[in-house]
Design a protein around this motif. Structure first.
Motif, PDB file in Angstrom:
ATOM      1  N   ARG A   1      -1.393  16.007  12.152  1.00 38.44           N
ATOM      2  CA  ARG A   1      -1.114  16.876  11.017  1.00 38.44           C
ATOM      3  C   ARG A   1       0.377  16.802  10.656  1.00 38.44           C
ATOM      4  NH1 ARG A   1      -3.594  21.440   9.480  1.00 38.44           N
ATOM      5  NH2 ARG A   1      -5.043  21.218  11.201  1.00 38.44           N
TER       6      ARG A   1
ATOM      7  N   ARG B   1       6.081  13.442   3.335  1.00 42.01           N
ATOM      8  CA  ARG B   1       5.370  12.394   4.064  1.00 42.01           C
ATOM      9  C   ARG B   1       6.376  11.374   4.540  1.00 42.01           C
ATOM     10  NH1 ARG B   1      -0.251  12.095   3.370  1.00 42.01           N
ATOM     11  NH2 ARG B   1       0.072  10.395   4.833  1.00 42.01           N
TER      12      ARG B   1
ATOM     13  N   GLY C   1      -1.471   7.879  12.168  1.00 42.26           N
ATOM     14  CA  GLY C   1      -2.417   8.516  13.069  1.00 42.26           C
ATOM     15  C   GLY C   1      -3.122   9.648  12.341  1.00 42.26           C
ATOM     16  N   VAL C   2      -3.849  10.441  13.122  1.00 41.09           N
ATOM     17  CA  VAL C   2      -4.587  11.529  12.480  1.00 41.09           C
ATOM     18  C   VAL C   2      -3.785  12.827  12.519  1.00 41.09           C
ATOM     19  CG1 VAL C   2      -6.772  10.503  13.108  1.00 41.09           C
ATOM     20  CG2 VAL C   2      -5.740  12.199  14.617  1.00 41.09           C
TER      21      VAL C   2
ATOM     22  N   HIS D   1       0.833  -1.203   0.000  1.00 38.00           N
ATOM     23  CA  HIS D   1       0.000   0.000   0.000  1.00 38.00           C
ATOM     24  C   HIS D   1       0.866   1.251   0.000  1.00 38.00           C
ATOM     25  CE1 HIS D   1      -2.370   3.140   2.086  1.00 38.00           C
ATOM     26  NE2 HIS D   1      -3.235   2.775   1.163  1.00 38.00           N
TER      27      HIS D   1
END
Lengths: 486, 232
Positions: free
Chosen positions: A441, A447, A438-439, A276
């Motif tokens: 920021r 990335r 995780g969420v 992925h």
């Protein structure tokens, strides 16, 4: 032997058991049969002898005999008679309902026969070998012989010339049929065979049942093994809990498969996640190239934007590749190249890199005391780089990031602290899992690969250390690890 | 096509490189593209603006694409949703479609296929809004019957010439380099000289009688562009 090995274990155990049982029954009953037979014959011989003794003594030693009441006493002379003269009455007295008697002289010549009726069978002449033994003075000579398909017990009693005298005048032969003994033995044999058959049957059935139950577990395990080898790792033997060897083997087996399945599952998840992670940069690369080829190549501004993005993705792909390789390398402990690392010196060098990576942040170092740790320098640098990279990506530019070390009992503690947005409590337990997102920021375009913390944890643990994270949402995060001091 | 009917697309995707090529590429294809990098911003944008299609990624940093899709449908939005995701499992696709998505593409996808699916979604939801007849001065090109007429006279074009003329008429005034024309008409895998483009453009000019008026104009050392009103 080969066909024996081809049989199932159950068949082999049952037949072995039955064989041994049969053998022991055979030996026991054979012994008992022969012993009983010997005893019966011996008893018959004793009885005959006991019957014969007073008769013979009465005729041969009339004075000594206390048997004056017997039928013969009346006309027996008081001196020692000649054998020929008493042979006939002696033979007749020795003959009874089930015995026949013969009187023989020293040469084996028949002197008299106790037979009364002519149709009665004549007793056979004695076997010369035994006859010689009796003549030699052996008192108790008996043997079995076959006469007209019937077994006869033959006793030879030496006839002496007087009480206590050595001279032997002749021999009395008393014979009796062994048919009654034979009849008893047949009955006894039938009983023995019946007992043997019943024992073998009962033994065979119980052995079969017992061994079947015992081996059932093994058969079930073999079945489960086959299912597992066909790819179904969720199969278990699940034997009811017995404390026997097979039960504990089944338990151990189930436990092993459990572990293997878990490992497989985590491997599968890891590979799926890795694929992925590869897909996203590939999508970006493919899409950007297609857009360029379809005409964006004619617009210099678009070309710059798209190629920069592609370059970022290629960098990310190579980073991902390297970290995947590092992770597999860490599985083998021999790949760790430990050396004495002076932390003062190490951080001096690392701070230069750190200030480049965190050029938009304020990176500071809190030095601890002089210490030498035994560690793989490159790996340590990689861990610090990953932690710093996380700190940079998760805090706003201009914020302070602190690196440092200090001594704690038996360990040195190294940490990276940022003042970013922190990690939400529900993400905390998962952040060391490979590719966990995780969420939180992310600032800037870059990335992560999702492997940085996983790798850091693996490296620290390969050095015998521990890694911990403390985070308060909105305040910042401290990632610290302990390395053992020798 | 360069009319008032420019379609508006919303891309909800958090990977910067992917949003970059999507907005650039879709912009070149004549769509207006808005980008939201989080599920919540995407939902907020849809409250304020009308979109013709939403391209929705599933792995988003805040609320995932399934949830965005569910909330949109729960609020009664009927905008076509095309899901983009790296997840390939059938259950994921089924979940997406069951939650109200109209189509599904797995990463990495082909940009050309994405365009085709967008066109298909637009056809399905917007009816026959897109005309099959392209007009430029007295040239009429029907993409469905594949007929070309100039001032009512039929012109017989080869498929390559037809594709060239269609591309030019769809994007008037836009300069196409020979490489771009080669990539779009002959395909990315075509390896050959760009002279073939010149040859076919020349044949096309002959067939539609473009010699005096010069609607297809050569930009020297760059490529070709199409001007419906003729060379200025």
């Amino acid at each position: 032997m080969r066909s024996w090995m081809k049989l199932s274990l159950r068949a082999r155990l049952v037949s072995l058991y039955l064989g041994l049982l049969f053998l022991s029954i055979l030996v026991l009953s054979g012994y008992s049969y022969l012993d009983v037979r010997r005893l019966l014959i011996y008893n018959t011989a004793i009885r005959l002898r006991a019957q014969a003794k007073p008769v013979i003594e009465q005729w041969l030693f009339p004075g000594k005999s206390g048997a004056s009441h017997t039928r013969a006493a009346a006309h027996v002379p008081r001196r020692i008679p000649k054998l020929a003269s008493i042979a006939r009455p002696l033979a007749c007295d020795l003959t009874s309902r089930d015995t026949a008697a013969l009187i023989l002289d020293r040469n084996g010549k028949k002197l008299a026969n106790g037979k009364r009726l002519p149709e009665e069978p004549s007793p056979p002449l004695p076997d010369p070998a035994y006859y010689r033994k009796a003549l030699a003075g052996k008192n108790e000579v008996d043997y079995i012989m076959k006469e007209n398909e019937k077994l006869l017990l033959v006793l030879l009693i030496p006839l002496r010339a007087g009480a206590g005298k050595k001279e032997i005048m002749g021999v009395a032969q008393i014979s009796t049929s062994l048919v009654p003994v034979h009849r008893i033995m047949v009955r006894h044999g039938i009983v023995l065979v019946l007992i043997a058959v019943i024992t073998l049957l009962a033994g065979g059935i119980t052995a079969f049942l017992l061994i079947s139950t015992a081996l059932n577990g093994l058969r079930q395990m073999a079945h489960t093994c086959r299912m597992i080898s066909e790819g179904d790792l969720s199969q278990r033997v699940n034997l009811p809990h017995h404390r026997d060897e097979i039960g504990s083997l089944a338990d151990a087996f189930d436990h092993t498969v459990e572990r293997i399945e878990a490992t497989f599952e985590s491997q599968r998840r890891f590979v799926a996640n890795a694929a992925h992670e590869l897909r996203t940069p590939l999508t970006a690369l493919r899409g950007s190239m297609e857009v360029l080829l379809r005409g964006a190549q004619d617009d210099p501004a678009a070309v710059t934007r798209l190629t920069q993005g592609m370059y970022r993705e290629v960098l990310r792909l190579s980073r991902l590749c390297e970290q995947l390789l590092d992770l597999t390398r860490l599985d083998v402990s021999s790949n760790i190249n430990k050396q004495e690392v002076n932390l003062d010196e190490f951080f001096e060098g690392f701070l230069q890199q750190a200030t480049i990576l965190g050029r938009d942040h304020r990176v500071t170092l809190e030095k601890g005391p002089f210490v030498l740790v035994s560690a793989d320098r490159d790996m340590l640098e990689q861990v610090m780089f990953n932690l710093l990279h996380n700190a940079v990506r998760h805090s706003r530019s201009g914020e302070t990031i602190t690196l440092g070390w200090r001594l704690v009992p038996n360990h040195v503690k190294i940490w990276v602290e940022d003042h970013g947005e922190g990690i939400p409590p529900r993400d905390l337990p998962h952040i060391f899992e490979p590719f966990y997102r995780g969420v939180s920021r992310v600032y800037g375009n870059e990335r992560g690969t999702g492997l940085g913390l996983t790798l850091a944890k693996a490296v620290v643990e390969a050095h015998g250390g521990r890694i911990t994270v403390e985070s308060r949402p909105g305040k910042g995060t401290i990632v610290a690890f302990l390395l053992p001091l020798n | 096509m360069e009319s008032a009917t420019r379609y508006r697309l919303l891309v909800v995707e958090d990977e910067p490189t992917i949003t970059e090529f999507l907005s650039t590429g879709l912009g070149y294809e004549g769509y207006d593209v808005e980008v939201a990098t989080e599920g919540q911003t995407g939902l907020d944008l849809m409250k304020k603006q009308e979109f013709d299609i939403v391209l929705l990624d599933i792995m988003l940093p805040d609320i995932d694409g399934f949830e965005v899709c569910r909330r949109l449908r729960a609020r009664g939005y009927t905008v076509p949703i095309l899901m983009l995701t790296a997840k390939k499992e059938i259950t994921d696709r089924v979940t997406g479609l069951d939650l109200g998505a109209d189509d599904y593409m797995t990463k990495p996808f082909s940009f050309v296929e994405l365009l085709a699916r967008i066109r298909a979604l637009l056809r399905r939801t917007k009816g026959k809004k897109k005309t099959t007849r392209l007009k430029a001065s007295d040239i009429v090109l029907d993409t469905e019957t594949r007929e070309v007429t100039r001032a009512g006279n039929p012109k017989h074009l080869t498929p390559t010439e037809f594709a060239l003329l269609e591309l030019f008429m769809e994007h008037p005034h836009r300069v196409f380099t020979r490489e771009t024309l080669l990539n779009r008409i002959w395909g990315y895998n075509y390896i050959g000289d760009t002279n073939i483009v010149d040859v076919h453009v020349s044949h096309l000019r002959d067939k539609i009688g473009d010699r005096p008026s010069r609607m297809i104009r050569t930009h020297y050392a760059i490529g070709y562009a199409f001007y419906p009103e003729g060379e200025p």
